[in-house]
Design a protein around this motif. Structure first.
Motif, PDB file in Angstrom:
ATOM      1  N   MET A 243       0.863  -1.194   0.000  1.00 60.57           N
ATOM      2  CA  MET A 243       0.000   0.000   0.000  1.00 60.57           C
ATOM      3  C   MET A 243       0.894   1.237   0.000  1.00 60.57           C
ATOM      4  N   PHE A 244       0.684   2.103  -0.978  1.00 56.77           N
ATOM      5  CA  PHE A 244       1.389   3.378  -1.073  1.00 56.77           C
ATOM      6  C   PHE A 244       0.453   4.404  -0.442  1.00 56.77           C
ATOM      7  N   ILE A 245       0.987   5.299   0.411  1.00 59.79           N
ATOM      8  CA  ILE A 245       0.143   6.320   1.046  1.00 59.79           C
ATOM      9  C   ILE A 245       0.766   7.695   0.845  1.00 59.79           C
ATOM     10  N   HIS A 246       0.040   8.549   0.145  1.00 59.42           N
ATOM     11  CA  HIS A 246       0.438   9.952   0.001  1.00 59.42           C
ATOM     12  C   HIS A 246      -0.446  10.766   0.919  1.00 59.42           C
ATOM     13  N   TRP A 247       0.135  11.278   1.994  1.00 56.72           N
ATOM     14  CA  TRP A 247      -0.634  12.035   2.995  1.00 56.72           C
ATOM     15  C   TRP A 247       0.238  13.144   3.538  1.00 56.72           C
TER      16      TRP A 247
ATOM     17  N   GLY B  43      -4.616  17.258  -4.467  1.00 55.45           N
ATOM     18  CA  GLY B  43      -3.406  16.493  -4.766  1.00 55.45           C
ATOM     19  C   GLY B  43      -2.174  17.052  -4.087  1.00 55.45           C
ATOM     20  N   GLU B  44      -1.050  16.318  -4.221  1.00 56.21           N
ATOM     21  CA  GLU B  44       0.171  16.637  -3.480  1.00 56.21           C
ATOM     22  C   GLU B  44       1.028  17.685  -4.171  1.00 56.21           C
ATOM     23  N   TRP B  45       0.639  18.125  -5.381  1.00 58.36           N
ATOM     24  CA  TRP B  45       1.423  19.155  -6.087  1.00 58.36           C
ATOM     25  C   TRP B  45       0.760  20.535  -6.008  1.00 58.36           C
ATOM     26  N   VAL B  46      -0.223  20.695  -5.100  1.00 52.59           N
ATOM     27  CA  VAL B  46      -0.996  21.946  -5.084  1.00 52.59           C
ATOM     28  C   VAL B  46      -0.100  23.177  -4.862  1.00 52.59           C
TER      29      VAL B  46
ATOM     30  N   ARG C   3       7.825  12.585   3.891  1.00 51.18           N
ATOM     31  CA  ARG C   3       8.074  13.970   3.483  1.00 51.18           C
ATOM     32  C   ARG C   3       7.936  14.036   1.975  1.00 51.18           C
ATOM     33  N   HIS C   4       7.064  14.909   1.517  1.00 49.81           N
ATOM     34  CA  HIS C   4       6.904  15.017   0.069  1.00 49.81           C
ATOM     35  C   HIS C   4       7.624  16.275  -0.418  1.00 49.81           C
ATOM     36  N   HIS C   5       7.364  16.723  -1.641  1.00 48.83           N
ATOM     37  CA  HIS C   5       8.138  17.826  -2.226  1.00 48.83           C
ATOM     38  C   HIS C   5       7.949  19.143  -1.473  1.00 48.83           C
ATOM     39  N   ASP C   6       6.875  19.276  -0.676  1.00 50.42           N
ATOM     40  CA  ASP C   6       6.676  20.521   0.089  1.00 50.42           C
ATOM     41  C   ASP C   6       7.616  20.568   1.290  1.00 50.42           C
TER      42      ASP C   6
ATOM     43  N   PHE D  59      12.962   6.763  -2.288  1.00 50.11           N
ATOM     44  CA  PHE D  59      13.348   8.132  -2.662  1.00 50.11           C
ATOM     45  C   PHE D  59      12.576   8.600  -3.900  1.00 50.11           C
ATOM     46  N   ASP D  60      12.383   9.910  -3.985  1.00 50.57           N
ATOM     47  CA  ASP D  60      11.695  10.492  -5.140  1.00 50.57           C
ATOM     48  C   ASP D  60      12.184  11.930  -5.316  1.00 50.57           C
ATOM     49  N   GLY D  61      12.211  12.411  -6.552  1.00 53.60           N
ATOM     50  CA  GLY D  61      12.488  13.828  -6.749  1.00 53.60           C
ATOM     51  C   GLY D  61      13.851  14.146  -7.324  1.00 53.60           C
ATOM     52  N   MET D  62      14.739  13.171  -7.449  1.00 49.95           N
ATOM     53  CA  MET D  62      16.076  13.461  -8.005  1.00 49.95           C
ATOM     54  C   MET D  62      15.953  13.972  -9.431  1.00 49.95           C
ATOM     55  N   TRP D  63      14.822  13.618 -10.073  1.00 51.41           N
ATOM     56  CA  TRP D  63      14.620  13.997 -11.474  1.00 51.41           C
ATOM     57  C   TRP D  63      14.468  15.520 -11.604  1.00 51.41           C
ATOM     58  N   ASP D  64      14.310  16.210 -10.460  1.00 50.08           N
ATOM     59  CA  ASP D  64      14.202  17.673 -10.501  1.00 50.08           C
ATOM     60  C   ASP D  64      15.552  18.295 -10.845  1.00 50.08           C
TER      61      ASP D  64
ATOM     62  N   HIS E 190      14.024   7.426  -9.392  1.00 47.14           N
ATOM     63  CA  HIS E 190      14.683   8.465 -10.200  1.00 47.14           C
ATOM     64  C   HIS E 190      14.480   8.222 -11.699  1.00 47.14           C
ATOM     65  N   HIS E 191      13.764   7.123 -11.998  1.00 51.17           N
ATOM     66  CA  HIS E 191      13.418   6.868 -13.408  1.00 51.17           C
ATOM     67  C   HIS E 191      14.655   6.598 -14.271  1.00 51.17           C
ATOM     68  N   GLU E 192      15.778   6.308 -13.619  1.00 58.68           N
ATOM     69  CA  GLU E 192      17.012   6.013 -14.385  1.00 58.68           C
ATOM     70  C   GLU E 192      17.464   4.575 -14.130  1.00 58.68           C
TER      71      GLU E 192
ATOM     72  N   GLY F 167       6.165   7.882 -19.976  1.00 58.08           N
ATOM     73  CA  GLY F 167       7.035   8.833 -20.673  1.00 58.08           C
ATOM     74  C   GLY F 167       8.316   9.176 -19.924  1.00 58.08           C
ATOM     75  N   PHE F 168       8.415   8.778 -18.625  1.00 58.54           N
ATOM     76  CA  PHE F 168       9.642   9.149 -17.905  1.00 58.54           C
ATOM     77  C   PHE F 168      10.362   7.927 -17.336  1.00 58.54           C
ATOM     78  N   ASN F 169       9.830   6.737 -17.544  1.00 57.59           N
ATOM     79  CA  ASN F 169      10.478   5.554 -16.976  1.00 57.59           C
ATOM     80  C   ASN F 169      11.591   5.036 -17.887  1.00 57.59           C
TER      81      ASN F 169
ATOM     82  N   SER G 213      -4.972  10.093  -8.824  1.00 61.58           N
ATOM     83  CA  SER G 213      -4.192  11.003  -7.964  1.00 61.58           C
ATOM     84  C   SER G 213      -3.412  10.247  -6.908  1.00 61.58           C
ATOM     85  N   TRP G 214      -2.270  10.842  -6.506  1.00 64.05           N
ATOM     86  CA  TRP G 214      -1.489  10.286  -5.404  1.00 64.05           C
ATOM     87  C   TRP G 214      -2.033  10.859  -4.096  1.00 64.05           C
ATOM     88  N   GLY G 215      -1.982  12.184  -3.960  1.00 60.37           N
ATOM     89  CA  GLY G 215      -2.528  12.821  -2.748  1.00 60.37           C
ATOM     90  C   GLY G 215      -4.040  12.949  -2.857  1.00 60.37           C
TER      91      GLY G 215
HETATM   92  O1  FHN Z   1       6.063  14.095  -8.077  1.00 61.76           O
HETATM   93  C1  FHN Z   1       5.866  12.827  -7.538  1.00 61.76           C
HETATM   94  C2  FHN Z   1       4.410  12.569  -7.323  1.00 61.76           C
HETATM   95  O2  FHN Z   1       3.889  13.563  -6.504  1.00 61.76           O
HETATM   96  C3  FHN Z   1       4.246  11.210  -6.672  1.00 61.76           C
HETATM   97  O3  FHN Z   1       4.888  11.197  -5.436  1.00 61.76           O
HETATM   98  C4  FHN Z   1       4.848  10.147  -7.585  1.00 61.76           C
HETATM   99  C5  FHN Z   1       4.759   8.792  -6.898  1.00 61.76           C
HETATM  100  O4  FHN Z   1       5.555   7.884  -7.514  1.00 61.76           O
HETATM  101  N1  FHN Z   1       6.240  10.445  -7.903  1.00 61.76           N
HETATM  102  C6  FHN Z   1       6.517  11.765  -8.418  1.00 61.76           C
HETATM  103  C7  FHN Z   1       6.194  11.898  -9.864  1.00 61.76           C
HETATM  104  O5  FHN Z   1       7.150  11.145 -10.573  1.00 61.76           O
END
Ligand code: FHN
Length: 445
Positions: A54-58, A67-70, A115-118, A216-221, A249-251, A273-275, A294-296
């Motif tokens: 179970m994945f939980i975005h909260w 959503g989590e990108w608001v 901890r998400h991107h915020d 981990f997530d977000g290195m693609w930034d 990181h989709h890499e 498109g990013f995997n 949606s995630w969030g």
């Molecule tokens: O930007 C995040 C998104 O909010 C969500 O967390 C997903 C979940 O895999 N990953 C990113 C988008 O690639």
């Protein structure tokens, strides 16, 4: 002018060497020479056996139900977003209910956004006061309650941790998702990585008992930045050797990583498109997806997948030797909306009957096809007929002699022929719609 004027060829060559070493330094080094510990290898096997999580975005973003990108989508400023935590008071949050729901769906582990991107820490962090204990009326640490409950109910808990941070001034230079939210145009990225991020990772790997790992997530930034991966990965493996590092990181996987995860795609597919299309033959595989779009928590997203879609998603993941990490976005009051609960219960009902053909299996031996997939465990091969209406199903040769073929649920025999050209299964006409018609082939010893 010291030394001779170097020919352009020489200059070009050294530029190449520099670029190559920079790229090598950056991408390949990570935790070069990483040898997973026996405990880590055991954890990888248990992860592969688990198959379903179970994945939980909260987070405080849940308050806005968009959503989590608001923060990014509405191009809010820091001052504007800093108001959100004061509205976050999930008095209905109950770790027992959440863990019980995951178990009722047949899920063996939970991965929650610590901890998400915020940048907002959903746990009691001493590294920064931008966290749930110090900035919300709720004032408690839900991850502590969840970790304790997971340990009690035998569910592994993983922490999603965003490397991307839209709030911390030291996340500088900023990356692809940048907008002017009022942060100063200066900052110390090394301090962000070494003190802030590693500081919080140390808290997550020290204060919550044994955890499954870090997602981990977000290195693609900032794909070309030096993320100090060698240091961060070594820290995690030193604090909890069995903890799995799962980088979204989709890499192509880097040294020090323990699982390869794909977002909204099966391994090797890239409809998102990013995997990367590279599939590790060494690492366990995972595929994450949403129950709606949606995630969030997103109050306007009622595009829910049906239980049949979710079950087929799980089977196709297993047939591709991958786990399925299925997401929910709880509501700001801590409750999980009924549309998610109903579907997870239905999947749980289904897997209580079909679980043998999923848990503990590995994908194959016959490659996935439009008709369906196979999974295997010991001397058994499970043929999952997902989309095939014809009376005969011709499959390529498999090694080993098929001793018997039976329907998994009914237990009744299926007639088959096996020769050097392959295996032919005789299928009765399709009656009512069946999500997954599973035939168990038992191989002779
Ligand atoms: O930007 C995040 C998104 O909010 C969500 O967390 C997903 C979940 O895999 N990953 C990113 C988008 O690639």
């Amino acid at each position: 002018m010291i030394g001779t004027r170097r020919s352009s060829a020489a200059k070009y060559a050294s530029a190449l060497v520099f670029a190559a070493s920079f790229l090598f330094l950056n991408s390949a080094v990570a935790q070069t020479g990483y040898q997973p510990s026996p405990a880590n290898l055991q954890a990888r096997r248990e992860f592969q056996d688990a198959k379903f999580g179970m994945f939980i975005h909260w987070g405080v973003y849940s308050v806005l139900g968009a959503g989590e990108w608001v923060f990014h989508e509405r191009k809010l400023t820091l001052d504007e977003y800093n108001k959100l935590p004061s509205f976050f008071d999930p008095e209905k949050f109950d770790a027992k209910t959440w863990v019980a729901l995951a178990k009722s769906a047949g899920m063996k582990y939970i991965t929650i956004t610590s901890r998400h991107h915020d940048g907002f820490a959903m746990f009691d962090s001493k590294v920064s006061d931008w966290n749930i204990v110090q900035r919300t009326p709720y004032g408690k640490d839900p991850l502590k309650m969840l970790a304790d409950e997971c340990h009690r109910q035998g569910i592994k808990l993983f922490f999603y941790y965003s490397q991307l941070d839209w709030h911390n001034p030291d996340y500088y230079p900023r990356g692809r998702t940048d907008w002017n939210n009022g942060r100063p145009d200066h900052g110390d990225f090394n301090a962000y990585l070494d003190n802030y991020m590693d500081g919080q990772l140390r808290e997550l790997l020290t204060n919550y008992g044994p955890i499954g790992g870090i997602w981990f997530d977000g290195m693609w930034d900032k794909p070309d930045a030096d993320w100090h991966l060698a240091k961060t990965y070594a820290l995690i493996h030193q604090l909890q050797p069995a903890a799995l590092i799962i980088p979204n990181h989709h890499e192509k996987p880097k040294p020090g990583e323990d699982v390869q995860t794909f977002e909204r795609d099966l391994p090797g597919q890239n409809t998102a498109g990013f995997n990367t299309e590279y599939i590790s033959s060494q690492l366990p595989l995972e595929s994450s997806d949403t129950l709606n779009d949606s995630w969030g928590f997103n109050i306007g997203d009622s595009h829910y997948k049906s239980p049949a879609e979710l079950e087929r998603r799980l089977v196709r993941a297993a047939g591709n030797n991958s786990n399925l990490l299925l997401n929910i976005g709880p509501m700001p009051n801590g409750e999980i909306q009924q549309e998610f609960v109903t579907r997870l219960h239905a999947v749980g009902e289904w897997i209580s009957k079909y679980g043998d053909s999923i848990y503990g299996t590995r994908g194959g031996p016959i490659p996935p096809g439009d008709w369906g997939v196979t999974t295997q465990k010991g001397n058994r091969i499970y043929v999952h007929v997902l989309d095939w209406g014809a009376p005969l199903l011709a499959l390529p040769p498999i090694s080993g002699k098929v001793e018997s073929a039976k329907w998994l649920i009914e237990g009744t025999p299926v007639s088959f022929t096996q020769n050097a050209d392959g295996l032919i299964l005789k299928l009765p006409p399709l009656g009512e719609e069946v999500v997954d018609r599973v035939i168990v082939l038992t191989l002779a010893d």
